[in-house]
Write a protein that holds these residues in place. Structure first.
Motif, PDB file in Angstrom:
ATOM      1  N   LEU A  39       0.842  -1.190   0.000  1.00  0.00           N
ATOM      2  CA  LEU A  39       0.000   0.000   0.000  1.00  0.00           C
ATOM      3  C   LEU A  39       0.877   1.239   0.000  1.00  0.00           C
ATOM      4  N   ILE A  40       0.612   2.162  -0.947  1.00  0.00           N
ATOM      5  CA  ILE A  40       1.369   3.409  -1.060  1.00  0.00           C
ATOM      6  C   ILE A  40       0.397   4.580  -1.014  1.00  0.00           C
ATOM      7  N   SER A  41       0.760   5.605  -0.229  1.00  0.00           N
ATOM      8  CA  SER A  41      -0.036   6.825  -0.136  1.00  0.00           C
ATOM      9  C   SER A  41       0.905   8.018  -0.056  1.00  0.00           C
ATOM     10  N   THR A  42       0.355   9.218  -0.236  1.00  0.00           N
ATOM     11  CA  THR A  42       1.201  10.411  -0.277  1.00  0.00           C
ATOM     12  C   THR A  42       1.501  10.997   1.092  1.00  0.00           C
ATOM     13  N   GLY A  43       0.492  11.419   1.815  1.00  0.00           N
ATOM     14  CA  GLY A  43       0.703  12.171   3.048  1.00  0.00           C
ATOM     15  C   GLY A  43       0.818  11.307   4.283  1.00  0.00           C
ATOM     16  N   PHE A  44       1.496  11.842   5.294  1.00  0.00           N
ATOM     17  CA  PHE A  44       1.692  11.110   6.535  1.00  0.00           C
ATOM     18  C   PHE A  44       0.359  10.841   7.237  1.00  0.00           C
ATOM     19  N   GLY A  45      -0.484  11.868   7.370  1.00  0.00           N
ATOM     20  CA  GLY A  45      -1.767  11.698   8.061  1.00  0.00           C
ATOM     21  C   GLY A  45      -2.661  10.690   7.364  1.00  0.00           C
ATOM     22  N   THR A  46      -2.728  10.776   6.057  1.00  0.00           N
ATOM     23  CA  THR A  46      -3.539   9.833   5.279  1.00  0.00           C
ATOM     24  C   THR A  46      -2.994   8.416   5.430  1.00  0.00           C
ATOM     25  N   SER A  47      -1.692   8.277   5.339  1.00  0.00           N
ATOM     26  CA  SER A  47      -1.068   6.954   5.460  1.00  0.00           C
ATOM     27  C   SER A  47      -1.258   6.374   6.854  1.00  0.00           C
ATOM     28  N   ALA A  48      -1.199   7.228   7.880  1.00  0.00           N
ATOM     29  CA  ALA A  48      -1.424   6.765   9.253  1.00  0.00           C
ATOM     30  C   ALA A  48      -2.858   6.267   9.424  1.00  0.00           C
ATOM     31  N   ALA A  49      -3.821   6.973   8.830  1.00  0.00           N
ATOM     32  CA  ALA A  49      -5.228   6.553   8.910  1.00  0.00           C
ATOM     33  C   ALA A  49      -5.424   5.213   8.203  1.00  0.00           C
ATOM     34  N   SER A 115       2.855   2.995 -14.605  1.00  0.00           N
ATOM     35  CA  SER A 115       4.272   2.650 -14.650  1.00  0.00           C
ATOM     36  C   SER A 115       4.577   1.316 -13.998  1.00  0.00           C
ATOM     37  N   ILE A 116       3.822   0.972 -12.976  1.00  0.00           N
ATOM     38  CA  ILE A 116       4.143  -0.232 -12.212  1.00  0.00           C
ATOM     39  C   ILE A 116       3.056  -1.296 -12.317  1.00  0.00           C
ATOM     40  N   SER A 117       2.124  -1.102 -13.224  1.00  0.00           N
ATOM     41  CA  SER A 117       0.992  -2.027 -13.379  1.00  0.00           C
ATOM     42  C   SER A 117       0.255  -2.213 -12.064  1.00  0.00           C
ATOM     43  N   GLY A 118       0.199  -1.150 -11.294  1.00  0.00           N
ATOM     44  CA  GLY A 118      -0.493  -1.190 -10.011  1.00  0.00           C
ATOM     45  C   GLY A 118      -1.945  -0.792 -10.172  1.00  0.00           C
ATOM     46  N   VAL A 119      -2.601  -0.664  -9.055  1.00  0.00           N
ATOM     47  CA  VAL A 119      -4.004  -0.274  -9.010  1.00  0.00           C
ATOM     48  C   VAL A 119      -4.098   1.022  -8.224  1.00  0.00           C
ATOM     49  N   ALA A 120      -4.796   2.000  -8.767  1.00  0.00           N
ATOM     50  CA  ALA A 120      -5.019   3.260  -8.053  1.00  0.00           C
ATOM     51  C   ALA A 120      -6.459   3.298  -7.566  1.00  0.00           C
ATOM     52  N   ILE A 121      -6.626   3.584  -6.283  1.00  0.00           N
ATOM     53  CA  ILE A 121      -7.971   3.749  -5.745  1.00  0.00           C
ATOM     54  C   ILE A 121      -8.059   5.089  -5.033  1.00  0.00           C
ATOM     55  N   PHE A 122      -9.273   5.606  -4.935  1.00  0.00           N
ATOM     56  CA  PHE A 122      -9.496   6.939  -4.376  1.00  0.00           C
ATOM     57  C   PHE A 122     -10.659   6.894  -3.403  1.00  0.00           C
ATOM     58  N   PRO A 123     -10.660   7.810  -2.438  1.00  0.00           N
ATOM     59  CA  PRO A 123     -11.779   7.828  -1.486  1.00  0.00           C
ATOM     60  C   PRO A 123     -13.073   8.214  -2.184  1.00  0.00           C
ATOM     61  N   SER A 132     -12.210  21.021  -0.030  1.00  0.00           N
ATOM     62  CA  SER A 132     -10.881  20.517   0.294  1.00  0.00           C
ATOM     63  C   SER A 132     -10.877  19.549   1.470  1.00  0.00           C
ATOM     64  N   GLU A 133     -11.919  19.553   2.289  1.00  0.00           N
ATOM     65  CA  GLU A 133     -11.956  18.616   3.420  1.00  0.00           C
ATOM     66  C   GLU A 133     -12.502  17.244   3.037  1.00  0.00           C
ATOM     67  N   PHE A 134     -12.740  17.037   1.750  1.00  0.00           N
ATOM     68  CA  PHE A 134     -13.211  15.748   1.234  1.00  0.00           C
ATOM     69  C   PHE A 134     -12.306  15.318   0.078  1.00  0.00           C
ATOM     70  N   ALA A 135     -11.044  15.017   0.393  1.00  0.00           N
ATOM     71  CA  ALA A 135     -10.081  14.757  -0.677  1.00  0.00           C
ATOM     72  C   ALA A 135      -9.272  13.475  -0.516  1.00  0.00           C
ATOM     73  N   ASP A 136      -9.070  13.006   0.715  1.00  0.00           N
ATOM     74  CA  ASP A 136      -8.187  11.854   0.891  1.00  0.00           C
ATOM     75  C   ASP A 136      -8.782  10.856   1.886  1.00  0.00           C
ATOM     76  N   PHE A 137      -8.071   9.758   2.085  1.00  0.00           N
ATOM     77  CA  PHE A 137      -8.584   8.711   2.957  1.00  0.00           C
ATOM     78  C   PHE A 137      -8.588   9.128   4.427  1.00  0.00           C
ATOM     79  N   ALA A 138      -7.752  10.085   4.814  1.00  0.00           N
ATOM     80  CA  ALA A 138      -7.819  10.614   6.183  1.00  0.00           C
ATOM     81  C   ALA A 138      -9.139  11.358   6.374  1.00  0.00           C
ATOM     82  N   ASP A 139      -9.584  12.066   5.346  1.00  0.00           N
ATOM     83  CA  ASP A 139     -10.882  12.749   5.412  1.00  0.00           C
ATOM     84  C   ASP A 139     -12.004  11.728   5.565  1.00  0.00           C
TER      85      ASP A 139
END
Length: 156
Positions: A39-49, A115-123, A132-139
């Motif tokens: 599992l790969i995510s961008t932000g620390f808060g989102t990744s922690a959630a 690039s990596i034949s991965g899967v991208a998913i979004f909230p 802006s408060e409805f953008a990532d998995f932490a939200d």
């Protein structure tokens, strides 16, 4: 090293390196010693959630522009593993005047997942949940609870 102020302003150490760098939230050994998807995510808060909801390690890239480099690095190291990109989706940015890029979604879909034949998913949010408060998995975890966050990821 990144500093995040109480207002949420993010700043890196001057002349610090970001490209290719990442951190793992959770048990790093679980990445080495399992065949589960990475599992790969961008932000620390989102990744922690995500880590809390899934009870699995999450790789944090810290910038959308770093997702491809980190994804390729992990793909080379674990070529037989599925890689799931949990992207941000700033749906409100293209609607601004002037329109801004939804760089989180673009990075996850075009650069990394392709690039990596991965899967991208979004909230997922309802049509009434905009801005802006409805953008990532932490939200998702803040608005809909951890159970909903886990369900969205497992369903995807």
């Amino acid at each position: 090293m990144q500093r995040i102020s109480p207002t949420g302003f993010k700043q890196y150490v001057e002349n610090g390196r970001v490209k290719g760098c990442y951190n793992v939230i959770g048990d790093k050994d679980k990445i080495e010693n399992t065949d589960e998807a990475i599992l790969i995510s961008t932000g620390f808060g989102t990744s922690a959630a995500i880590n809390e909801a899934m009870d699995r390690p999450v790789v944090v890239t810290f910038q959308d522009s770093n997702m491809e480099t980190v994804g390729l690095k992990l793909y080379e190291k674990y070529p037989d593993r599925e890689i799931i990109i949990l992207g941000d989706d700033d749906r409100d940015l293209p609607l601004k005047s002037p329109p801004l890029k939804n760089s989180g979604r673009e990075a996850a879909e075009k650069q990394t997942a392709d690039s990596i034949s991965g899967v991208a998913i979004f909230p997922k949010f309802s049509d009434r949940e905009n801005g802006s408060e409805f953008a990532d998995f932490a939200d998702t975890s803040k608005r809909q609870r951890m159970v909903a966050l886990k369900k969205q990821i497992v369903d995807a």
